[in-house]
Design a protein around this motif. Sequence first.
Motif, PDB file in Angstrom:
ATOM      1  N   ARG A  57      26.600  26.454 -13.079  1.00 52.24           N
ATOM      2  CA  ARG A  57      27.116  27.625 -13.800  1.00 52.24           C
ATOM      3  C   ARG A  57      27.065  27.341 -15.301  1.00 52.24           C
ATOM      4  O   ARG A  57      28.071  27.017 -15.915  1.00 52.24           O
ATOM      5  CB  ARG A  57      28.545  27.939 -13.369  1.00 52.24           C
ATOM      6  N   PRO A  58      25.889  27.484 -15.909  1.00 51.97           N
ATOM      7  CA  PRO A  58      25.778  27.254 -17.354  1.00 51.97           C
ATOM      8  C   PRO A  58      26.453  28.399 -18.120  1.00 51.97           C
ATOM      9  O   PRO A  58      26.683  29.486 -17.584  1.00 51.97           O
ATOM     10  CB  PRO A  58      24.269  27.253 -17.597  1.00 51.97           C
ATOM     11  N   PRO A  59      26.777  28.180 -19.403  1.00 53.10           N
ATOM     12  CA  PRO A  59      27.427  29.224 -20.203  1.00 53.10           C
ATOM     13  C   PRO A  59      26.672  30.549 -20.205  1.00 53.10           C
ATOM     14  O   PRO A  59      27.290  31.613 -20.270  1.00 53.10           O
ATOM     15  CB  PRO A  59      27.480  28.599 -21.601  1.00 53.10           C
ATOM     16  N   LEU A  60      25.343  30.488 -20.125  1.00 51.78           N
ATOM     17  CA  LEU A  60      24.553  31.714 -20.133  1.00 51.78           C
ATOM     18  C   LEU A  60      24.951  32.653 -18.999  1.00 51.78           C
ATOM     19  O   LEU A  60      25.036  33.875 -19.187  1.00 51.78           O
ATOM     20  CB  LEU A  60      23.065  31.368 -20.024  1.00 51.78           C
ATOM     21  N   LEU A  61      25.209  32.106 -17.814  1.00 48.98           N
ATOM     22  CA  LEU A  61      25.591  32.954 -16.690  1.00 48.98           C
ATOM     23  C   LEU A  61      26.981  33.546 -16.887  1.00 48.98           C
ATOM     24  O   LEU A  61      27.249  34.676 -16.470  1.00 48.98           O
ATOM     25  CB  LEU A  61      25.535  32.172 -15.380  1.00 48.98           C
ATOM     26  N   GLU A  62      27.869  32.798 -17.523  1.00 51.88           N
ATOM     27  CA  GLU A  62      29.195  33.324 -17.811  1.00 51.88           C
ATOM     28  C   GLU A  62      29.107  34.484 -18.793  1.00 51.88           C
ATOM     29  O   GLU A  62      29.794  35.504 -18.639  1.00 51.88           O
ATOM     30  CB  GLU A  62      30.094  32.214 -18.349  1.00 51.88           C
ATOM     31  N   VAL A  63      28.249  34.342 -19.799  1.00 58.12           N
ATOM     32  CA  VAL A  63      28.023  35.428 -20.755  1.00 58.12           C
ATOM     33  C   VAL A  63      27.462  36.653 -20.041  1.00 58.12           C
ATOM     34  O   VAL A  63      27.885  37.793 -20.281  1.00 58.12           O
ATOM     35  CB  VAL A  63      27.070  34.976 -21.880  1.00 58.12           C
ATOM     36  N   LEU A  64      26.517  36.412 -19.141  1.00 63.65           N
ATOM     37  CA  LEU A  64      25.882  37.498 -18.410  1.00 63.65           C
ATOM     38  C   LEU A  64      26.903  38.250 -17.557  1.00 63.65           C
ATOM     39  O   LEU A  64      26.932  39.490 -17.546  1.00 63.65           O
ATOM     40  CB  LEU A  64      24.765  36.945 -17.532  1.00 63.65           C
ATOM     41  N   GLN A  65      27.767  37.517 -16.850  1.00 62.09           N
ATOM     42  CA  GLN A  65      28.741  38.209 -16.014  1.00 62.09           C
ATOM     43  C   GLN A  65      29.775  38.963 -16.850  1.00 62.09           C
ATOM     44  O   GLN A  65      30.168  40.086 -16.506  1.00 62.09           O
ATOM     45  CB  GLN A  65      29.457  37.235 -15.072  1.00 62.09           C
ATOM     46  N   LYS A  66      30.211  38.377 -17.958  1.00 65.83           N
ATOM     47  CA  LYS A  66      31.162  39.074 -18.822  1.00 65.83           C
ATOM     48  C   LYS A  66      30.563  40.377 -19.334  1.00 65.83           C
ATOM     49  O   LYS A  66      31.256  41.407 -19.409  1.00 65.83           O
ATOM     50  CB  LYS A  66      31.563  38.178 -19.994  1.00 65.83           C
ATOM     51  N   ALA A  67      29.292  40.337 -19.691  1.00 69.23           N
ATOM     52  CA  ALA A  67      28.623  41.556 -20.159  1.00 69.23           C
ATOM     53  C   ALA A  67      28.560  42.594 -19.041  1.00 69.23           C
ATOM     54  O   ALA A  67      28.770  43.795 -19.278  1.00 69.23           O
ATOM     55  CB  ALA A  67      27.219  41.226 -20.655  1.00 69.23           C
ATOM     56  N   ALA A  68      28.275  42.138 -17.826  1.00 61.89           N
ATOM     57  CA  ALA A  68      28.216  43.061 -16.695  1.00 61.89           C
ATOM     58  C   ALA A  68      29.581  43.700 -16.436  1.00 61.89           C
ATOM     59  O   ALA A  68      29.683  44.913 -16.223  1.00 61.89           O
ATOM     60  CB  ALA A  68      27.728  42.327 -15.447  1.00 61.89           C
ATOM     61  N   LEU A  69      30.621  42.887 -16.474  1.00 63.40           N
ATOM     62  CA  LEU A  69      31.963  43.416 -16.229  1.00 63.40           C
ATOM     63  C   LEU A  69      32.366  44.413 -17.312  1.00 63.40           C
ATOM     64  O   LEU A  69      33.002  45.440 -17.018  1.00 63.40           O
ATOM     65  CB  LEU A  69      32.976  42.266 -16.167  1.00 63.40           C
ATOM     66  N   ALA A  70      32.006  44.124 -18.555  1.00 62.34           N
ATOM     67  CA  ALA A  70      32.349  45.022 -19.652  1.00 62.34           C
ATOM     68  C   ALA A  70      31.727  46.395 -19.477  1.00 62.34           C
ATOM     69  O   ALA A  70      32.322  47.422 -19.819  1.00 62.34           O
ATOM     70  CB  ALA A  70      31.912  44.407 -20.976  1.00 62.34           C
TER      71      ALA A  70
END
Length: 214
Positions: A99-112
């Motif tokens: 779970r690299p930071p890039l995937l966390e950014v991607l999911q946060k963007a999706a949730l937003a």
Amino acid sequence: MTRWLGVALLPRADHLHAAVQLQRDIGGEVMLQPVLHPNGNLPHVTVFQGPFSDSLAPEAALEVISASMDGSGLCSEISLTSMGLVYQPTGWLFLALERPPLLEVLQKAALAVLERHLDWAFDEDEDEDKDMSRFTDDERISYERYGYRYTGTAYAPHVTLGRTEESTALELVRTARGGVTLPRQWTFDRLSFYVMGEDGAHAKTLLERPLGQA
């Protein structure tokens, strides 16, 4: 009308076929469900999935989610390291991925983008009866907020390899660790918006967007 949809990373063609074969190799005589297929239930890494209202416009949403990756250093592919085959209650076999930071950014963007379109009236009785007894605390918090088990600190990137009876799943994980070779790296080259099928399968692709697309 409630629509059950998801956003996912899709593997490039050779790794897609490798994941389909991996399900068969691990299952052996046991046909894990749902059955993965390159032209059916696609192997994927879910970013987010759930019940959505008609207010959601998938094409516009996917464009915004994709744009969140601009400036991340991502080109046309992202490679994720396999963390091994794991059992997930109840009866699931997952190919766990880093779970690299890039995937966390991607999911946060999706949730937003997606949270305001969630349809919480989809089936209140089913939601109340949801068995969360074997969820972690973080998974329970995630489910209660978003209707999806794996968000935020509970986000667990994985390729679902299928589900079977619990004791069988545990045995398959045990035997596979000694007899099945797992590729070390898995490469993904597309984002998709998909229709959820049985047990959250990637049953039908609505939209695809190549990674790195301007």
